[in-house]
Design a protein around this motif. Structure first.
Motif, PDB file in Angstrom:
ATOM      1  N   VAL A   1      24.368  38.348  49.191  1.00  0.00           N
ATOM      2  CA  VAL A   1      25.373  37.957  48.204  1.00  0.00           C
ATOM      3  C   VAL A   1      25.375  39.031  47.128  1.00  0.00           C
ATOM      4  N   VAL A   2      26.562  39.497  46.735  1.00  0.00           N
ATOM      5  CA  VAL A   2      26.680  40.575  45.755  1.00  0.00           C
ATOM      6  C   VAL A   2      27.077  40.003  44.393  1.00  0.00           C
ATOM      7  N   ALA A   3      26.326  40.368  43.357  1.00  0.00           N
ATOM      8  CA  ALA A   3      26.689  40.052  41.972  1.00  0.00           C
ATOM      9  C   ALA A   3      27.286  41.307  41.351  1.00  0.00           C
ATOM     10  N   LEU A   4      28.571  41.272  41.073  1.00  0.00           N
ATOM     11  CA  LEU A   4      29.246  42.415  40.453  1.00  0.00           C
ATOM     12  C   LEU A   4      29.122  42.248  38.944  1.00  0.00           C
ATOM     13  N   ASN A   5      28.084  42.849  38.383  1.00  0.00           N
ATOM     14  CA  ASN A   5      27.705  42.600  36.993  1.00  0.00           C
ATOM     15  C   ASN A   5      28.367  43.586  36.026  1.00  0.00           C
ATOM     16  N   LEU A   6      28.230  43.288  34.740  1.00  0.00           N
ATOM     17  CA  LEU A   6      28.787  44.101  33.654  1.00  0.00           C
ATOM     18  C   LEU A   6      30.312  44.143  33.700  1.00  0.00           C
ATOM     19  N   MET A   7      30.919  43.047  34.149  1.00  0.00           N
ATOM     20  CA  MET A   7      32.375  42.985  34.228  1.00  0.00           C
ATOM     21  C   MET A   7      33.018  43.052  32.849  1.00  0.00           C
ATOM     22  N   ASP A   8      32.329  42.537  31.827  1.00  0.00           N
ATOM     23  CA  ASP A   8      32.875  42.587  30.474  1.00  0.00           C
ATOM     24  C   ASP A   8      32.982  44.014  29.963  1.00  0.00           C
ATOM     25  N   ILE A   9      31.959  44.826  30.263  1.00  0.00           N
ATOM     26  CA  ILE A   9      31.994  46.228  29.819  1.00  0.00           C
ATOM     27  C   ILE A   9      33.052  46.999  30.594  1.00  0.00           C
ATOM     28  N   ALA A  10      33.168  46.719  31.900  1.00  0.00           N
ATOM     29  CA  ALA A  10      34.199  47.366  32.714  1.00  0.00           C
ATOM     30  C   ALA A  10      35.593  47.065  32.156  1.00  0.00           C
ATOM     31  N   LYS A  11      35.811  45.813  31.761  1.00  0.00           N
ATOM     32  CA  LYS A  11      37.105  45.421  31.210  1.00  0.00           C
ATOM     33  C   LYS A  11      37.393  46.158  29.910  1.00  0.00           C
ATOM     34  N   LYS A  12      36.361  46.290  29.064  1.00  0.00           N
ATOM     35  CA  LYS A  12      36.539  47.013  27.801  1.00  0.00           C
ATOM     36  C   LYS A  12      36.917  48.470  28.043  1.00  0.00           C
ATOM     37  N   ARG A  13      36.440  49.021  29.139  1.00  0.00           N
ATOM     38  CA  ARG A  13      36.740  50.424  29.459  1.00  0.00           C
ATOM     39  C   ARG A  13      38.055  50.583  30.207  1.00  0.00           C
ATOM     40  N   GLY A  14      38.754  49.474  30.420  1.00  0.00           N
ATOM     41  CA  GLY A  14      40.038  49.548  31.106  1.00  0.00           C
ATOM     42  C   GLY A  14      39.929  49.565  32.611  1.00  0.00           C
ATOM     43  N   LEU A  15      38.780  49.214  33.163  1.00  0.00           N
ATOM     44  CA  LEU A  15      38.587  49.197  34.606  1.00  0.00           C
ATOM     45  C   LEU A  15      38.936  47.820  35.167  1.00  0.00           C
ATOM     46  N   VAL A  16      39.800  47.800  36.151  1.00  0.00           N
ATOM     47  CA  VAL A  16      40.194  46.551  36.818  1.00  0.00           C
ATOM     48  C   VAL A  16      39.709  46.631  38.256  1.00  0.00           C
ATOM     49  N   ILE A  17      38.877  45.674  38.661  1.00  0.00           N
ATOM     50  CA  ILE A  17      38.277  45.701  40.003  1.00  0.00           C
ATOM     51  C   ILE A  17      38.769  44.503  40.808  1.00  0.00           C
ATOM     52  N   ASP A  18      39.288  44.799  41.977  1.00  0.00           N
ATOM     53  CA  ASP A  18      39.693  43.752  42.915  1.00  0.00           C
ATOM     54  C   ASP A  18      38.436  43.284  43.652  1.00  0.00           C
ATOM     55  N   TRP A  19      37.723  42.332  43.049  1.00  0.00           N
ATOM     56  CA  TRP A  19      36.442  41.918  43.622  1.00  0.00           C
ATOM     57  C   TRP A  19      36.626  41.143  44.922  1.00  0.00           C
ATOM     58  N   ARG A  20      37.771  40.489  45.081  1.00  0.00           N
ATOM     59  CA  ARG A  20      38.031  39.813  46.346  1.00  0.00           C
ATOM     60  C   ARG A  20      38.244  40.831  47.462  1.00  0.00           C
ATOM     61  N   GLY A  21      38.985  41.897  47.134  1.00  0.00           N
ATOM     62  CA  GLY A  21      39.170  42.974  48.113  1.00  0.00           C
ATOM     63  C   GLY A  21      37.856  43.652  48.447  1.00  0.00           C
ATOM     64  N   LEU A  22      36.989  43.812  47.441  1.00  0.00           N
ATOM     65  CA  LEU A  22      35.672  44.405  47.678  1.00  0.00           C
ATOM     66  C   LEU A  22      34.858  43.523  48.609  1.00  0.00           C
ATOM     67  N   SER A  23      34.954  42.207  48.422  1.00  0.00           N
ATOM     68  CA  SER A  23      34.248  41.276  49.297  1.00  0.00           C
ATOM     69  C   SER A  23      34.692  41.432  50.739  1.00  0.00           C
ATOM     70  N   GLU A  24      35.993  41.603  50.951  1.00  0.00           N
ATOM     71  CA  GLU A  24      36.517  41.784  52.312  1.00  0.00           C
ATOM     72  C   GLU A  24      36.005  43.071  52.938  1.00  0.00           C
ATOM     73  N   LYS A  25      35.947  44.116  52.163  1.00  0.00           N
ATOM     74  CA  LYS A  25      35.527  45.407  52.704  1.00  0.00           C
ATOM     75  C   LYS A  25      34.028  45.457  52.985  1.00  0.00           C
ATOM     76  N   LEU A  26      33.242  44.733  52.185  1.00  0.00           N
ATOM     77  CA  LEU A  26      31.797  44.710  52.417  1.00  0.00           C
ATOM     78  C   LEU A  26      31.402  43.661  53.461  1.00  0.00           C
ATOM     79  N   GLY A  27      32.225  42.651  53.615  1.00  0.00           N
ATOM     80  CA  GLY A  27      31.928  41.606  54.590  1.00  0.00           C
ATOM     81  C   GLY A  27      30.951  40.555  54.094  1.00  0.00           C
TER      82      GLY A  27
END
Length: 294
Positions: free
Chosen positions: A108-134
């Protein structure tokens, strides 16, 4: 059942470990090494799980002590893996993720520091990442406790039932695959800087940062001296000379006749008076105001 907590250094593993295990933690060196491991217990779906905080590593192939231990734990002692990734450095973190996923354990992957990523303007498709990692990917802000409950749910639904074993292969050129996936799930969103980010910018510039530091130190010195002087004049000296000094003089006068010995105790620079007055009214207020401000 043992779940290994893995990730790069400084991705928030320790915060997640503490959130999941609370105070029930034991630390010891891994047998035959000087590398420390922390072990704690948590309960998921009524089952007691041992969580092992594996030393932070950037990969599993360089052979340093921490990575050798990580490989041995993966091979012999792990029932599953809770893998913590840094959302602000996704491409770098995927290198380790690929190697862990190819070990064939439930992850199980914990994609941490999402608050800091958001402050830096980074938008991550975590659902898409889940599909690609399986495997399941849970966005977390561990320092605020966000996503911890979802992590426990995912661990209960996936790791304990062996349903989240990735069938994907990412090697042998892991860096190219990491770059490819990062580009597909990550985008940068332009936005206005917050006042905190603007202040951060000016503080980190050598010229303006040095000037601000000088004024902060000057203000700090002024506050320490001002608070200390106010406490000394308005509180501590009146308290000492009203309540403490008269009692000391009365006690010495009652026991010791006038003369040199009495002067040594309570004269103009008598040590019995000054040994209490100076620490209490001269040293203490400035030390206290300094530490309060610090």
């Amino acid at each position: 059942m043992k779940i290994l907590l893995m990730g790069n250094p400084n991705v928030g593993k320790s915060v997640i470990f503490s959130a999941l295990t609370g105070l029930n933690v034991m630390s010891a060196n891994y047998p035959g090494t000087t590398v420390a491991l922390s072990r704690g217990k948590t309960v998921i779906d009524g089952q007691e799980i041992e969580l092992i905080d594996v030393p932070g590593t950037y990969g599993l192939d360089s052979g340093n002590p921490a990575e050798r231990i990580a490989n041995e734990l993966l091979a012999k002692h792990g029932s599953g893996v809770l893998l913590v990734l840094d959302a602000t450095n996704l491409e770098r973190n995927l290198y380790l993720a690929f190697q862990v996923l190819e070990k064939g354990l439930p992850v199980v992957v914990a994609l941490n520091l999402m608050d800091i990523a958001k402050k830096r303007g980074l938008v991550i498709d975590w659902r898409g990442l889940s599909e690609k990692l399986g495997v399941p990917v849970i966005p977390t802000e561990a320092i605020k406790g966000k996503g911890i409950a979802e992590l426990k749910t995912a661990l209960g639904e996936q790791v304990l039932t062996n349903e989240c074993v990735s069938s994907r292969k990412f090697g042998p050129v892991y860096w190219e695959k990491a770059e490819e996936i990062a580009q597909e799930v990550l985008r940068f969103e332009k936005r206005d800087l917050t006042w905190e980010e603007r202040l951060d910018y000016w503080l980190l510039k050598p010229g303006s940062g040095s000037l601000i530091a000088f004024f902060v130190l000057l203000l700090t010195f002024g506050i320490v001296v001002g608070l200390g002087m106010g406490m000394r004049k308005l509180i501590l000296r009146p308290f000492f000379f009203t309540f403490i000094e008269p009692v000391l003089r009365w006690g010495v006068t009652s026991l010791i006749p006038a003369g040199v010995l009495r002067n040594i105790f309570i004269g103009e620079y008598g040590f019995l008076i000054k040994s209490i007055e100076w620490p209490l009214t001269l040293v203490f207020p400035y030390v206290l105001s300094f530490y309060v401000l610090l």
